[in-house]
Design a protein around this motif. Structure first.
Motif, short mmCIF file in Angstrom:
data_model
loop_
_atom_site.label_atom_id
_atom_site.label_comp_id
_atom_site.label_asym_id
_atom_site.label_seq_id
_atom_site.Cartn_x
_atom_site.Cartn_y
_atom_site.Cartn_z
N GLU A 173 -7.90 5.45 7.83
CA GLU A 173 -7.22 6.68 7.45
C GLU A 173 -6.07 6.95 8.41
OE1 GLU A 173 -10.18 9.72 7.12
OE2 GLU A 173 -11.19 8.73 5.46
N LEU A 174 -4.89 7.25 7.86
CA LEU A 174 -3.68 7.37 8.66
C LEU A 174 -3.27 8.80 8.95
CD1 LEU A 174 -1.57 4.56 6.96
CD2 LEU A 174 -2.91 4.43 9.07
N GLY A 175 -3.99 9.78 8.40
CA GLY A 175 -3.69 11.17 8.72
C GLY A 175 -2.27 11.55 8.38
N ILE A 176 -1.55 12.20 9.32
CA ILE A 176 -0.20 12.69 9.03
C ILE A 176 0.80 11.56 8.81
CG2 ILE A 176 -0.58 14.84 10.30
CD1 ILE A 176 1.22 13.66 12.52
N LEU A 177 0.42 10.33 9.13
CA LEU A 177 1.33 9.20 8.94
C LEU A 177 1.15 8.53 7.59
CD1 LEU A 177 1.13 7.51 12.47
CD2 LEU A 177 2.49 9.49 11.71
N ASP A 178 0.22 9.05 6.77
CA ASP A 178 -0.06 8.45 5.48
C ASP A 178 1.20 8.39 4.63
OD1 ASP A 178 -1.73 7.33 3.49
OD2 ASP A 178 -1.94 9.29 2.52
N ARG A 179 1.44 7.25 4.02
CA ARG A 179 2.55 6.96 3.10
C ARG A 179 3.90 6.82 3.82
NH1 ARG A 179 4.19 9.67 -1.34
NH2 ARG A 179 3.90 11.70 -0.39
N GLY A 188 9.89 5.86 8.75
CA GLY A 188 9.51 7.25 8.50
C GLY A 188 8.77 7.86 9.67
N VAL A 189 7.89 7.09 10.29
CA VAL A 189 7.16 7.59 11.46
C VAL A 189 8.13 7.92 12.59
CG1 VAL A 189 5.47 7.02 13.23
CG2 VAL A 189 5.05 6.35 10.85
#
Length: 248
Positions: free
Chosen positions: A109-115, A120-121
């Motif tokens: 699970e990537l949390g706030i970095l998802d997608r 983008g990060v």
């Protein structure tokens, strides 16, 4: 009591086939986008058409194994792309074996970095990009997400249950790229440096096969990221493997 009486005899680890998330992640990288264009939540992201073909090719490979090498039970991530891979492969192989879903085999699970792509990060969460650079892949935990060490912890728990329930059986595990890497880390008792060397040198490709066998009370690597069963399929389709975290 022998070790084989209390543990599975072999584990065949398979990454799911190509997902629509993998396709979207590759497109985002090519276009230098900040966000991967996927509307489904990660758990619901399905296989692409090519991924379905890869799953059937995996099934043909399973069907061609000697009877005493074929899996007797499947443990599978509940994510749609993993379930589709398992069911299509078993159907193609003509194998009627139990399929056990376990959420501990889910993708990281990537949390706030998802997608987000890494562009983008860096653009939206530069402090997280710096924390990841400092802490490394093993220990960086994005807010709301998991580090690789977190995933390893839940895999240790899942393996404890798997080994008790599937003693003496051949088990097929259908999951995700980071999960395959971290199952190797746990079962082979690798160090962080050893694991990261593997990560730098090799990926875990869609529908690839990794096999671990129980030998002399230890797990021994027999195959890693093997895609020989996809050769005929790949000869007829333009290669566009997903390399991002989305849909892993």
């Amino acid at each position: 009591m022998s070790a084989l009486a209390t543990t599975p005899t072999s584990l065949v680890l398979v990454r799911h086939g190509e997902s629509v998330g993998n396709v979207a992640a590759s497109r985002a990288e090519r276009e230098e986008a900040l966000v991967v264009d996927v509307t489904t939540r990660d758990a619901d992201t399905p296989l692409s058409e090519r991924g379905e073909d890869q799953a059937r090719a995996l099934g043909a490979w399973l069907a061609g194994l000697p009877a005493d090498d074929r899996p007797e039970v499947v443990w599978c991530s509940p994510y749609v792309r993993a379930q589709q891979t398992a069911l299509l492969a078993l159907g193609e192989a003509g194998l009627d074996v139990p399929v056990h879903l376990d959420e501990r085999l889910r993708d990281r699970e990537l949390g706030i970095l998802d997608r987000l792509t890494w562009r983008g990060v860096r653009a939206r969460h530069p402090e997280e990009a710096e924390r990841r650079r400092h802490l490394g892949k093993m220990y960086h935990r994005p807010p709301g997400g998991e580090s690789w060490a977190d995933v390893a912890l839940r895999l240790r728990a899942a393996l404890g249950d798997l080994q008790r329930r599937e003693a003496g059986r051949r088990v097929l595990v259908v999951s995700h790229d980071a999960v395959v890497m971290l199952l190797r880390y746990v079962l082979e008792e690798l160090t962080e440096d050893e694991l990261m060397t593997v990560v730098r040198e090799r990926s875990v490709r869609n529908a690839s096969v990794t096999r671990l066998d129980r030998v002399d009370d230890a797990w021994r690597l027999g195959l890693f990221d093997d895609v020989a069963h996809l050769a005929e399929l790949d000869a007829t389709i333009t290669e566009h493997e997903g390399t991002g975290d989305t849909g892993g």
